[in-house]
Design a protein around this motif. Sequence first.
Motif, PDB file in Angstrom:
ATOM      1  N   ILE A   1      -3.886  -7.684  -5.770  1.00  0.00           N
ATOM      2  CA  ILE A   1      -2.705  -8.369  -6.336  1.00  0.00           C
ATOM      3  C   ILE A   1      -2.193  -9.424  -5.355  1.00  0.00           C
ATOM      4  O   ILE A   1      -1.858 -10.540  -5.741  1.00  0.00           O
ATOM      5  CB  ILE A   1      -1.596  -7.367  -6.708  1.00  0.00           C
ATOM      6  N   SER A   2      -2.138  -9.052  -4.067  1.00  0.00           N
ATOM      7  CA  SER A   2      -1.654 -10.015  -3.052  1.00  0.00           C
ATOM      8  C   SER A   2      -2.494 -11.289  -3.077  1.00  0.00           C
ATOM      9  O   SER A   2      -1.953 -12.400  -3.033  1.00  0.00           O
ATOM     10  CB  SER A   2      -1.744  -9.420  -1.646  1.00  0.00           C
ATOM     11  N   THR A   3      -3.806 -11.119  -3.143  1.00  0.00           N
ATOM     12  CA  THR A   3      -4.689 -12.291  -3.150  1.00  0.00           C
ATOM     13  C   THR A   3      -4.424 -13.142  -4.390  1.00  0.00           C
ATOM     14  O   THR A   3      -4.328 -14.373  -4.302  1.00  0.00           O
ATOM     15  CB  THR A   3      -6.175 -11.838  -3.125  1.00  0.00           C
ATOM     16  N   LEU A   4      -4.306 -12.486  -5.531  1.00  0.00           N
ATOM     17  CA  LEU A   4      -4.071 -13.231  -6.774  1.00  0.00           C
ATOM     18  C   LEU A   4      -2.745 -13.993  -6.710  1.00  0.00           C
ATOM     19  O   LEU A   4      -2.655 -15.154  -7.107  1.00  0.00           O
ATOM     20  CB  LEU A   4      -4.073 -12.276  -7.977  1.00  0.00           C
ATOM     21  N   VAL A   5      -1.704 -13.329  -6.182  1.00  0.00           N
ATOM     22  CA  VAL A   5      -0.392 -13.987  -6.081  1.00  0.00           C
ATOM     23  C   VAL A   5      -0.485 -15.196  -5.154  1.00  0.00           C
ATOM     24  O   VAL A   5      -0.062 -16.304  -5.500  1.00  0.00           O
ATOM     25  CB  VAL A   5       0.702 -12.993  -5.590  1.00  0.00           C
ATOM     26  N   LYS A   6      -1.079 -14.982  -3.975  1.00  0.00           N
ATOM     27  CA  LYS A   6      -1.186 -16.077  -2.993  1.00  0.00           C
ATOM     28  C   LYS A   6      -1.989 -17.247  -3.553  1.00  0.00           C
ATOM     29  O   LYS A   6      -1.726 -18.402  -3.227  1.00  0.00           O
ATOM     30  CB  LYS A   6      -1.861 -15.575  -1.706  1.00  0.00           C
ATOM     31  N   ASN A   7      -2.991 -16.924  -4.383  1.00  0.00           N
ATOM     32  CA  ASN A   7      -3.832 -17.994  -4.954  1.00  0.00           C
ATOM     33  C   ASN A   7      -3.162 -18.726  -6.117  1.00  0.00           C
ATOM     34  O   ASN A   7      -3.764 -19.626  -6.702  1.00  0.00           O
ATOM     35  CB  ASN A   7      -5.169 -17.420  -5.426  1.00  0.00           C
ATOM     36  N   GLY A   8      -1.957 -18.299  -6.437  1.00  0.00           N
ATOM     37  CA  GLY A   8      -1.246 -18.998  -7.522  1.00  0.00           C
ATOM     38  C   GLY A   8      -1.775 -18.656  -8.903  1.00  0.00           C
ATOM     39  O   GLY A   8      -1.747 -19.476  -9.813  1.00  0.00           O
ATOM     40  N   THR A   9      -2.252 -17.418  -9.074  1.00  0.00           N
ATOM     41  CA  THR A   9      -2.804 -17.001 -10.369  1.00  0.00           C
ATOM     42  C   THR A   9      -1.697 -16.793 -11.401  1.00  0.00           C
ATOM     43  O   THR A   9      -1.884 -17.079 -12.577  1.00  0.00           O
ATOM     44  CB  THR A   9      -3.576 -15.661 -10.202  1.00  0.00           C
ATOM     45  N   PHE A  10      -0.555 -16.275 -10.931  1.00  0.00           N
ATOM     46  CA  PHE A  10       0.461 -15.848 -11.896  1.00  0.00           C
ATOM     47  C   PHE A  10       1.563 -16.880 -12.111  1.00  0.00           C
ATOM     48  O   PHE A  10       2.150 -17.397 -11.161  1.00  0.00           O
ATOM     49  CB  PHE A  10       1.111 -14.539 -11.431  1.00  0.00           C
ATOM     50  N   GLY A  11       1.808 -17.142 -13.376  1.00  0.00           N
ATOM     51  CA  GLY A  11       2.958 -17.962 -13.757  1.00  0.00           C
ATOM     52  C   GLY A  11       3.916 -17.045 -14.473  1.00  0.00           C
ATOM     53  O   GLY A  11       3.551 -16.415 -15.467  1.00  0.00           O
ATOM     54  N   PHE A  12       5.130 -16.913 -13.955  1.00  0.00           N
ATOM     55  CA  PHE A  12       6.005 -15.878 -14.482  1.00  0.00           C
ATOM     56  C   PHE A  12       7.027 -16.368 -15.494  1.00  0.00           C
ATOM     57  O   PHE A  12       7.782 -15.587 -16.027  1.00  0.00           O
ATOM     58  CB  PHE A  12       6.703 -15.124 -13.348  1.00  0.00           C
ATOM     59  N   GLY A  13       7.099 -17.662 -15.738  1.00  0.00           N
ATOM     60  CA  GLY A  13       8.050 -18.049 -16.775  1.00  0.00           C
ATOM     61  C   GLY A  13       8.566 -19.463 -16.649  1.00  0.00           C
ATOM     62  O   GLY A  13       8.086 -20.262 -15.842  1.00  0.00           O
TER      63      GLY A  13
ATOM     64  N   ASN B   1       0.884  -1.183   0.000  1.00  0.00           N
ATOM     65  CA  ASN B   1       0.000   0.000   0.000  1.00  0.00           C
ATOM     66  C   ASN B   1       0.908   1.215   0.000  1.00  0.00           C
ATOM     67  O   ASN B   1       2.004   1.160   0.522  1.00  0.00           O
ATOM     68  CB  ASN B   1      -0.814   0.072   1.300  1.00  0.00           C
ATOM     69  N   GLY B   2       0.419   2.277  -0.543  1.00  0.00           N
ATOM     70  CA  GLY B   2       1.211   3.502  -0.464  1.00  0.00           C
ATOM     71  C   GLY B   2       1.711   3.935  -1.809  1.00  0.00           C
ATOM     72  O   GLY B   2       0.940   4.064  -2.753  1.00  0.00           O
ATOM     73  N   GLU B   3       3.056   4.112  -1.888  1.00  0.00           N
ATOM     74  CA  GLU B   3       3.620   4.695  -3.102  1.00  0.00           C
ATOM     75  C   GLU B   3       3.357   3.849  -4.341  1.00  0.00           C
ATOM     76  O   GLU B   3       3.077   4.351  -5.413  1.00  0.00           O
ATOM     77  CB  GLU B   3       5.130   4.885  -2.958  1.00  0.00           C
ATOM     78  N   MET B   4       3.487   2.529  -4.201  1.00  0.00           N
ATOM     79  CA  MET B   4       3.419   1.704  -5.399  1.00  0.00           C
ATOM     80  C   MET B   4       1.982   1.396  -5.838  1.00  0.00           C
ATOM     81  O   MET B   4       1.676   1.437  -7.014  1.00  0.00           O
ATOM     82  CB  MET B   4       4.196   0.421  -5.178  1.00  0.00           C
ATOM     83  N   PHE B   5       1.155   1.036  -4.909  1.00  0.00           N
ATOM     84  CA  PHE B   5      -0.238   0.694  -5.241  1.00  0.00           C
ATOM     85  C   PHE B   5      -1.155   1.347  -4.216  1.00  0.00           C
ATOM     86  O   PHE B   5      -0.746   1.570  -3.077  1.00  0.00           O
ATOM     87  CB  PHE B   5      -0.459  -0.825  -5.144  1.00  0.00           C
ATOM     88  N   ASP B   6      -2.426   1.571  -4.650  1.00  0.00           N
ATOM     89  CA  ASP B   6      -3.366   1.973  -3.609  1.00  0.00           C
ATOM     90  C   ASP B   6      -3.761   0.704  -2.852  1.00  0.00           C
ATOM     91  O   ASP B   6      -3.464  -0.412  -3.285  1.00  0.00           O
ATOM     92  CB  ASP B   6      -4.572   2.726  -4.191  1.00  0.00           C
TER      93      ASP B   6
ATOM     94  N   ASN C   1      -6.518  -0.926  -2.274  1.00  0.00           N
ATOM     95  CA  ASN C   1      -7.368  -1.922  -2.937  1.00  0.00           C
ATOM     96  C   ASN C   1      -6.584  -2.772  -3.917  1.00  0.00           C
ATOM     97  O   ASN C   1      -6.689  -3.999  -3.928  1.00  0.00           O
ATOM     98  CB  ASN C   1      -8.476  -1.211  -3.740  1.00  0.00           C
ATOM     99  N   THR C   2      -5.793  -2.062  -4.747  1.00  0.00           N
ATOM    100  CA  THR C   2      -5.008  -2.767  -5.772  1.00  0.00           C
ATOM    101  C   THR C   2      -4.019  -3.717  -5.112  1.00  0.00           C
ATOM    102  O   THR C   2      -3.855  -4.865  -5.539  1.00  0.00           O
ATOM    103  CB  THR C   2      -4.260  -1.748  -6.660  1.00  0.00           C
ATOM    104  N   ALA C   3      -3.350  -3.231  -4.060  1.00  0.00           N
ATOM    105  CA  ALA C   3      -2.362  -4.060  -3.367  1.00  0.00           C
ATOM    106  C   ALA C   3      -3.023  -5.326  -2.814  1.00  0.00           C
ATOM    107  O   ALA C   3      -2.491  -6.434  -2.959  1.00  0.00           O
ATOM    108  CB  ALA C   3      -1.703  -3.274  -2.251  1.00  0.00           C
ATOM    109  N   ASP C   4      -4.208  -5.159  -2.218  1.00  0.00           N
ATOM    110  CA  ASP C   4      -4.913  -6.319  -1.663  1.00  0.00           C
ATOM    111  C   ASP C   4      -5.289  -7.308  -2.766  1.00  0.00           C
ATOM    112  O   ASP C   4      -5.157  -8.525  -2.602  1.00  0.00           O
ATOM    113  CB  ASP C   4      -6.186  -5.879  -0.922  1.00  0.00           C
TER     114      ASP C   4
END
Lengths: 140, 141
Positions: free
Chosen positions: A74-86, A62-67, A69-72
């Motif tokens: 993204i965090s949820t999506l990452v924790k849920n294993g949504t993103f495959g980075f390569g 939260n803060g400088e990088m994301f508001d 809501n957005t931070a929450d």
Amino acid sequence: MIRKMSHASIYVIDQHSAEEFYINKLGFEQRMKIPIGKNTFWLTVSPKEQPELEITLMPIQNGEMFDSNTADQISTLVKNGTFGFGVFECKNIYATYQELKEKGVEFTKEPTEEFYGIEAMFKDDSGNWFSLTQFKEPEK
Amino acid sequence: MKQKMYKYKQIVEAKLFIDDHYADPINLNQIADSAHYSKFHFIRLFKLAFGKSPHQYLREVRIHNACRLLIQGMTVTEACYEVGFDSVPSFTHLFKKCMGSSPQRFKLKQKRKLEMVEKKPFQFIPNCFIQNHRLKNSNFQ
């Protein structure tokens, strides 16, 4: 003409834990660690044999990088294993799989023959998933 | 697959042993024995798994850790003995071969880089990240 990729980012839940994971478990090397805020760093790592690619372990804050809501979100999506980075490439998947398992890396797919080589899948400490592949030698 | 895993289990353990004990006097013959392989077979399997011989790997781990210690401020002599080499000239020679510069020059270069990072940190972060993440407005010193 685009020549090559120099930086890629991975969103991580906890930078300190991610640093430990990527360096001590995956065996990557630290390239940069510059403080950019309270307990926050510009933190980049590279696979040992590819120092020219810096992977930024980007905190979700939260803060400088994301508001907030957005931070929450993204965090949820990452924790849920949504993103495959390569895809990470290795010379010998059975040895690499064995080594990473010994170090406590969580695999979601055991080494499996695919048409392009032998592939396993693992998750980082945040929940991002990656393919670990030993590609087939090109036919001569 | 399990057979293939088993084949490399001992080799992976040998690698992890080197990772943990690189600073000690390591006898690769003993490691091969404890893995229940002949020395020849052990070296062959290690190369198949990691693309280099156990001896080459041990040297690389030692040099890598020497780099880390030099960056942390150790002298060349201290770093040499700390990572398991027993002669400064042979350490210096090998370091130069692996890293392309002497340990002393490497240390100096890294020191200058760290000083630059401290003085002008934005020079080391791509500007697009600084702008997109509004780092200049943060409490970044």
